[in-house]
Design a protein around this motif. Sequence first.
Motif, PDB file in Angstrom:
ATOM      1  N   LYS A  38       0.944  -1.255   0.046  1.00 45.51           N
ATOM      2  CA  LYS A  38      -0.103  -0.007  -0.021  1.00 45.51           C
ATOM      3  C   LYS A  38       0.796   1.199  -0.073  1.00 45.51           C
ATOM      4  CE  LYS A  38      -3.835   2.219   0.831  1.00 45.51           C
ATOM      5  NZ  LYS A  38      -4.269   3.065  -0.333  1.00 45.51           N
ATOM      6  N   LYS A  41       2.830   1.666  -3.414  1.00 43.63           N
ATOM      7  CA  LYS A  41       1.882   2.002  -4.480  1.00 43.63           C
ATOM      8  C   LYS A  41       1.350   3.346  -4.096  1.00 43.63           C
ATOM      9  CE  LYS A  41      -2.084  -0.061  -6.562  1.00 43.63           C
ATOM     10  NZ  LYS A  41      -3.523   0.239  -6.571  1.00 43.63           N
ATOM     11  N   GLU A  89       4.425   1.265  -9.783  1.00 46.44           N
ATOM     12  CA  GLU A  89       3.646   0.226 -10.174  1.00 46.44           C
ATOM     13  C   GLU A  89       4.164  -1.027  -9.563  1.00 46.44           C
ATOM     14  OE1 GLU A  89       3.757  -0.043 -14.506  1.00 46.44           O
ATOM     15  OE2 GLU A  89       2.356  -1.766 -14.499  1.00 46.44           O
ATOM     16  N   ASP A 108      -5.489  -8.783  -4.376  1.00 44.32           N
ATOM     17  CA  ASP A 108      -6.827  -8.393  -5.039  1.00 44.32           C
ATOM     18  C   ASP A 108      -7.314  -7.080  -4.202  1.00 44.32           C
ATOM     19  OD1 ASP A 108      -6.730 -10.333  -6.581  1.00 44.32           O
ATOM     20  OD2 ASP A 108      -8.251 -11.787  -5.490  1.00 44.32           O
ATOM     21  N   GLN A 109      -7.386  -7.147  -3.058  1.00 46.40           N
ATOM     22  CA  GLN A 109      -7.685  -5.969  -2.224  1.00 46.40           C
ATOM     23  C   GLN A 109      -6.852  -4.844  -2.665  1.00 46.40           C
ATOM     24  OE1 GLN A 109      -7.719  -6.293   2.083  1.00 46.40           O
ATOM     25  NE2 GLN A 109      -8.005  -4.310   2.481  1.00 46.40           N
ATOM     26  N   LEU A 110      -5.552  -5.010  -2.847  1.00 50.36           N
ATOM     27  CA  LEU A 110      -4.692  -3.848  -3.129  1.00 50.36           C
ATOM     28  C   LEU A 110      -4.518  -3.530  -4.586  1.00 50.36           C
ATOM     29  CD1 LEU A 110      -1.927  -4.444  -0.502  1.00 50.36           C
ATOM     30  CD2 LEU A 110      -3.848  -2.779  -0.052  1.00 50.36           C
ATOM     31  N   GLY A 111      -5.042  -4.459  -5.267  1.00 49.25           N
ATOM     32  CA  GLY A 111      -5.357  -3.972  -6.664  1.00 49.25           C
ATOM     33  C   GLY A 111      -3.835  -4.151  -7.300  1.00 49.25           C
ATOM     34  N   VAL A 112      -3.058  -5.250  -6.947  1.00 46.32           N
ATOM     35  CA  VAL A 112      -1.771  -5.533  -7.617  1.00 46.32           C
ATOM     36  C   VAL A 112      -1.804  -6.721  -8.124  1.00 46.32           C
ATOM     37  CG1 VAL A 112      -0.538  -3.792  -6.464  1.00 46.32           C
ATOM     38  CG2 VAL A 112      -0.619  -6.166  -5.549  1.00 46.32           C
TER      39      VAL A 112
END
Length: 335
Positions: A25, A28, A33, A56-60
């Motif tokens: 987090k 990011k 990236e 998934d939760q952190l979008g990576v």
Amino acid sequence: MKKTNSKIKAIGMISGGLDSALVVKIIKDLGVEVFGLHFTLPWNVGKHPKATDIADQLGVPLKIIFLEESFLKMIQSPKHGYGSAFNPCVDCRAFNLAAAKKYMEEIGAEFVFTGEVLGQRPMSQMKNSLRKVENDSGLVGRLLRPLSAKLLEPTIPEQEGKIDRNKLFSFSGRSRSELQQMGRDYSIVDYIPPGGGCLLTDKNFGNRLRDSFQHGYRDLNDIISLRWGKHFRLSPKFKAIVGRNDYENRKIIEHAHNDDFIFILADENPGPTIILRGENPDDKTRVMAALLVKKYSKFRNNETKVIFWQKKDPQNTQVLLPKPIAEKSLASFKI
Ligand code: SF4
């Protein structure tokens, strides 16, 4: 014009715990990236990794590497030794980070980062160990520990101004409260508890693994099976695995080799399932396996029959009627 970090790529090691999630987090949010990387230990294959949910939760994106033979080889003779159990933490970190370095180079990333906190773990997170890991992995200057970065030498991306050192932290020691608060602030609340999950830190599991290395194992299935049941070394050539409940009974059969023997109580009496592993067991070894079935059932003192068959030939069952058990002698075979 203001310098932007949007093109910088970095590899974030995601274990499934809080600290590695926090640093993903943090990095990011600095405009980097992030590409997540997770390692699955051989005995955890088939389990859903918590790292997947966190990524998934952190979008990576998350790449998962399954550790196999080369990892097992490393465990057998770690350069920096073991912790309090069979855990070669320094070598393990260096091994995984060397793979991370490869991934970093493949995708043109600039650095690798981890959730390590200085002084949090006695073996792998003291200053000296962090340095050894950095050297052994080949990531000198390119391994960022954002949670303790201000207490460590600046890394190359910090020196080059690509990562603002002022936005990093100076956590040290074992206290978790501030990190947990940070997790709540970021809504990261579902993670593996610290120290939870690595079977190499479990002395019993370590004994079983050592025994497999000493006596030889056929393939990864043998190693995966160490997760379940009680294990007995009946002789250098033979071992028995005793399921402790229905789940384990099913799992040890599922992971048995086709030429392993399966022992259960006859007449549908409830009791454990036993796998006898080793080529052409003689009568004495078969009787020992049958005795183990009785020992771990409630029929230990009865004249109860035990049936067994080879996994590949389930129709061809044989019967044994072992005498009531000699508990002490069997206990001495436990691994
Ligand atoms: S606790 Fe287990 S997975 Fe973690 S570094 Fe040590 S040996 Fe490796």
